[in-house]
Write a protein that holds these residues in place. Structure first.
Motif, PDB file in Angstrom:
ATOM      1  N   ALA A 247       0.833  -1.202   0.000  1.00 61.64           N
ATOM      2  CA  ALA A 247       0.000   0.000   0.000  1.00 61.64           C
ATOM      3  C   ALA A 247       0.869   1.254   0.000  1.00 61.64           C
ATOM      4  O   ALA A 247       0.611   2.212  -0.744  1.00 61.64           O
ATOM      5  N   LEU A 248       1.903   1.207   0.817  1.00 60.25           N
ATOM      6  CA  LEU A 248       2.779   2.375   0.954  1.00 60.25           C
ATOM      7  C   LEU A 248       3.500   2.673  -0.351  1.00 60.25           C
ATOM      8  O   LEU A 248       3.549   3.821  -0.807  1.00 60.25           O
TER       9      LEU A 248
ATOM     10  N   ALA B  97       2.639   1.794  -3.332  1.00 60.84           N
ATOM     11  CA  ALA B  97       1.689   2.249  -4.354  1.00 60.84           C
ATOM     12  C   ALA B  97       1.456   3.750  -4.211  1.00 60.84           C
ATOM     13  O   ALA B  97       1.470   4.496  -5.190  1.00 60.84           O
ATOM     14  N   ARG B  98       1.274   4.193  -2.975  1.00 60.53           N
ATOM     15  CA  ARG B  98       1.015   5.610  -2.750  1.00 60.53           C
ATOM     16  C   ARG B  98       2.227   6.464  -3.137  1.00 60.53           C
ATOM     17  O   ARG B  98       2.088   7.508  -3.756  1.00 60.53           O
TER      18      ARG B  98
ATOM     19  N   GLU C 178       2.607   6.573  -6.942  1.00 59.55           N
ATOM     20  CA  GLU C 178       1.577   7.396  -7.553  1.00 59.55           C
ATOM     21  C   GLU C 178       1.930   8.875  -7.423  1.00 59.55           C
ATOM     22  O   GLU C 178       1.861   9.644  -8.370  1.00 59.55           O
ATOM     23  N   ARG C 179       2.346   9.230  -6.223  1.00 58.40           N
ATOM     24  CA  ARG C 179       2.661  10.636  -5.993  1.00 58.40           C
ATOM     25  C   ARG C 179       3.927  11.062  -6.723  1.00 58.40           C
ATOM     26  O   ARG C 179       4.032  12.184  -7.189  1.00 58.40           O
TER      27      ARG C 179
ATOM     28  N   GLU D 221       4.685  10.314   3.444  1.00 57.89           N
ATOM     29  CA  GLU D 221       3.919   9.073   3.523  1.00 57.89           C
ATOM     30  C   GLU D 221       4.212   8.329   4.820  1.00 57.89           C
ATOM     31  O   GLU D 221       3.340   7.748   5.438  1.00 57.89           O
TER      32      GLU D 221
ATOM     33  N   THR E  25       1.583   7.443   7.590  1.00 57.41           N
ATOM     34  CA  THR E  25       1.369   6.069   8.023  1.00 57.41           C
ATOM     35  C   THR E  25       1.607   5.921   9.514  1.00 57.41           C
ATOM     36  O   THR E  25       0.898   5.200  10.208  1.00 57.41           O
TER      37      THR E  25
ATOM     38  N   GLU F  57      -0.969   1.374  10.394  1.00 55.79           N
ATOM     39  CA  GLU F  57      -1.688   1.284   9.128  1.00 55.79           C
ATOM     40  C   GLU F  57      -2.916   0.380   9.255  1.00 55.79           C
ATOM     41  O   GLU F  57      -3.990   0.696   8.758  1.00 55.79           O
TER      42      GLU F  57
END
Lengths: 385, 455
Positions: free
Chosen positions: B50-51, B53-54, B57-58, B81, B85, B261
């Motif tokens: 998840a981390l 991916a974020r 993306e950013r 991030e 988190t 998280e």
């Protein structure tokens, strides 16, 4: 520069200054202790060795007067478990959310594809096996799959994985028993970080030894944690074995010294030394542990095992723990505790791989009977199930 | 604690800093490295996904800030991030308008609940509250005794009456009301999250005492399992927060990221040592900085404010700049510094300190020995070490229980270090280098301990 920053800079400077002053000295004293070899004490240990090490009769330690007679014959027969001791798989199996990562592969069936390998990798990582060992296990399984035929079925994956893990573990050691001295007292030293279950494990091992007809003495060398000795005393009481303890906050070395004395005088078969939990990063505490070991080694041949107690839920820090404790006191085996939860304790795979130290026992609960020998095949099966 | 993680990032970012522009391929590579680093740090596999991916993306997105280079931007993104988190803003314990406020501690066996309970009691007491400890761990032999001893040490009463944990907890509340204590800390037995019976018991305790805060105590060394534990406990007792223990070890503490998280609950306190005062609020932003190797200057300043006398410090700084810094000044400052905690912890908070230094084992006993040597000198010797001749040396060595070699070495090192510090503080005065690292040309091995710094 603004005025407000001045104190910060100053502090930084002092911290560094003090640090730099101290550092070379430590290096030197460590080298000195290394040069001193195993027999001689370091020329200048970090903390002056308390007198008690040399003076066993010091008032800091008391040997409980109730010299527990050999009640083992009576008590133990009574308590001899009518049913089989718990097995790893029974305990682990009951709640296993199973090897989640592999389920997808199996459900899809068919050939093993790249996605399947990824899922296998993830599954191993989730079991705390760690990146390096995971890679090497996956490679091993790949080789097996290749040997089994160019396109093995996904169904075969759990079996291949189990075989790989079992063989790896078996390669470390075939003998996973706790060793006894040929003659005179046998001493086992329990070490580990805080909260892994050293005291409970000490009691469990004592129970096994008593059941085997050995005369056991427990040494409560955890003088640091409040009421740790009380905890062990309660166990000693329950199990009906002797206990040597010191004062809270006293010198653990004195406790070990007295325990060695008492063991010889009372013709004890096995002495189990419960030490205080210590983080492997604390230099002084690790030196203290080295000292305890040296005291035991004054009786030649007595020290048979130094067991690192490891919590199954520990992650990759377990590797560091093993490295540091091995470096300080030469651990001879690992006891993996709390494996009755959902933690899989995969880090022991990495530990056995890297340090060739075998896991000898597995703890499966809080009861005195919940300790079983480590069995590679069963462990592998439980890991993969 | 999170050093290894920061080291890893440092490696990646050193490479990044030398680049002008980031391609998509760069970002993929960074993402892979970050993934590996997080996994090695025991962050849960799912959380890592998840981390990453974020972050990706950013990083791919068009967040272009003119003042930042692409590398700085990635660092900023990762930092943000991690902060997000780890918990966003810090949170305080809730206070019940109708006392006593009840805090329930739960967790696995050996996670450090009893110690955390006593530390929390001490912390509240310092904060002007009147806590009461309740020992509801009737499972582990001598657990209540342990709590009683600790309670006595921190000067907080301990209540443990009754035959089962629920009754003990309930009696504890009554006792608090009777004694006029406004905080109740309930220490429960360690339990596995899959033990239905014990989890039911925990729920019963919760219902009996109706806690204002239910805290999960988590060992920083926990691996992937942290997620399962946190989920189960959150489900059972509606956790409101986390206490992270044993952070003084070298565990990379990925569990902190995972737990936060998964539960969405903030990490409120951190146990950072064996002593009862080694307990502090958890600051996600500081921790994230620390993970990224930016140092933890905020905590350092806070500690310094408590320990240092500002005026004296200013005088000493000035002396340092003038090159008039004496052993006496050093002794005074060192004494104040030692109030801030173990030297190793302090060094870890400094930004830009090389890994080798940060990871070096520091023996506090050496500091005491240095203090002893300086204390064995006369005032004249302290301000002007050149007067120290052979016989003075012997006297100092005898007075401090050391050898003349030790004295010699201290003098030699002090000279070198104070020169270095002088240079350092001058650089600082010009404002060109803030506290971002060691002075240029600094070579630790030049300090000349025999064998140098082979650590």
């Amino acid at each position: 520069m603004s005025e407000s920053l001045a104190p910060i800079v100053l502090i930084g400077i002092f911290v560094l200054a003090a640090f730099l002053l101290v550092l070379p000295r430590i290096v030197r004293s460590r080298e000195a202790s290394r040069d001193g070899g195993a027999t001689a004490a370091p020329s200048r240990p970090s903390t002056p060795p308390p007198l008690a090490e040399a003076a066993p009769a010091a008032a800091t330690t008391e040997v409980p007067p109730e010299l527990v007679e050999e009640i083992e014959s009576i008590e133990v027969v009574e308590e001899a478990p009518p049913d089989e001791p718990p097995r790893l798989r029974d305990r682990i199996g009951k709640t296993r959310a199973s090897f989640a990562g592999l389920l997808g592969v199996l459900r899809r069936g068919g050939k093993i594809d790249a996605a399947a390998w990824d899922e296998l990798e993830e599954a191993l990582l989730l079991a705390d096996v760690g990146m390096t060992t995971t890679q090497s296990v996956v490679d091993g399984v790949k080789a097996r799959a290749a040997a089994a035929g160019a396109d093995a079925d996904a169904d075969a994956l759990p079996d291949l994985l189990r075989a790989e893990i079992t063989e790896r573990l078996e390669a470390t050691a075939t003998d996973r028993s706790l060793h006894h001295a040929a003659e005179g007292p046998t001493v086992w030293l329990m070490v580990g970080v805080n909260g892994v279950g050293k005291t409970t494990t000490t009691a469990k091992i004592a129970k096994r030894e008593i059941a085997d007809g050995n005369k056991v003495l427990l040494a409560a060398a955890d003088t640091f944690r409040a009421a740790a000795a009380d905890q062990l005393a309660k166990w000693a009481d329950r199990l009906g074995c002797a206990l040597v303890r010191g004062q809270d906050g006293g010198d653990p070395g004195a406790v070990v010294f007295d325990a060695m004395d008492a063991a010889t005088a009372r013709r004890t078969d096995v002495v189990i030394v419960d030490t205080a939990g210590r983080l492997h990063t604390k230099v002084n505490l690790m030196r203290e542990l080295e000292k305890l070991k040296r005291i035991v080694e004054r009786t030649p041949g007595a020290l048979q095992e130094v067991l690192l107690v490891l919590d199954a839920s520990t992650g990759q820090n377990g590797l560091t723990q093993a490295r540091e404790f091995a470096g300080a006191v030469d651990i001879t085996g690992v006891v993996l505790t709390k494996l009755d939860g959902t933690a899989k304790g995969g880090v022991v795979l990495a530990i056995e791989d890297e340090f060739q130290v075998p896991v000898k026992l597995v703890g499966l609960g809080e009861g005195a009977d919940d300790l079983v020998p480590f069995d590679p095949a069963e462990f592998a099966a439980a890991l993969v199930e | 604690m999170f050093d290894s993680l920061s080291d890893r990032f440092e490696g990646i970012f050193t490479r990044l800093r030398s680049r002008g522009k980031l391609t998509e391929k760069d970002i993929d590579e960074i993402a892979r490295e970050i993934r590996l680093a997080l996994l090695e740090a025991d962050v849960n596999v799912r959380v890592v996904k998840a981390l990453i991916a974020r972050i990706k993306e950013r990083a791919n997105g068009a967040e272009v800030a003119k003042s930042l280079s692409p590398a700085q931007q990635v660092i900023k993104i990762v930092h943000e991030e991690l902060v997000a988190t780890l918990g966003g803003d810090a949170r305080k314990l809730s206070v019940n308008p109708k006392p006593p406020t009840v805090v329930l501690l739960a967790g696995l066996q050996g996670s450090g609940k009893t110690t955390a309970a006593a530390k929390l009691a001490r912390w509240l007491e310092r904060d002007g509250k009147r806590p009461l400890l309740v020992g509801a761990d009737l499972q582990r032999p001598a657990a209540v005794e342990q709590l009683k001893v600790l309670g006595e040490r921190v000067g907080v009463p301990v209540s443990s009456t009754g035959s089962d944990p629920v009754e003990v907890a309930r009696n504890g509340i009554d006792e608090a009301i009777r004694l006029g204590r406004n905080f109740v800390i309930v220490d429960t037995a360690g339990r596995l999250q899959i033990d239905v019976e014990l989890m039911d018991e925990l729920r019963a305790i919760r219902d009996a005492v109706n806690p204002d805060d239910s805290l999960l105590v988590v060992d920083a060394m926990t691996g992937q399992e942290a997620v399962n534990v946190a989920e189960a406990f959150a489900e059972t007792v509606d956790l409101t927060g986390i206490v992270l223990t044993k952070l003084d070890g070298d565990a990379r503490g990925g569990a902190a990221l995972s737990v936060k998280e998964v539960t969405g609950r903030p990490i409120m306190f951190a146990g950072v040592g064996e002593k009862l005062e080694d307990f502090e609020p958890f600051y996600p932003d500081r921790m994230a900085s620390r993970i990224l190797g930016m140092g933890d200057v905020l905590t350092l300043i806070e500690k310094a404010e408590q320990a240092f006398d500002a005026e004296q410090a200013a005088v000493a700084t000035e002396k340092l700049r003038q090159g008039e810094f004496t052993l006496q000044d050093f002794l005074e400052q060192m004494r104040q510094m030692r109030k801030m905690g173990p030297l190793q912890n302090l060094v870890a908070m400094l930004p830009g300190v090389p890994k080798e230094l940060r990871n070096a084992d520091v023996d506090e006993g050496e500091l005491a020995r240095i203090e002893a040597i300086i204390c064995s000198m006369t005032m004249e010797e302290r301000s002007n070490p050149t007067v120290i001749n052979g016989s003075r040396r012997i006297r100092i060595a005898q007075g401090s229980g050391t050898t003349t070699q030790d004295v010699n070495q201290l003098l030699k090192q002090f000279k070198q270090v104070s020169q270095m510090m002088k240079q350092f503080s001058r650089v600082n005065k010009k404002g060109k280098r803030k506290l971002t690292g060691l002075p240029p040309g600094f070579d630790p091995s030049a300090l000349g301990g025999p064998g140098g710094l082979k650590l």
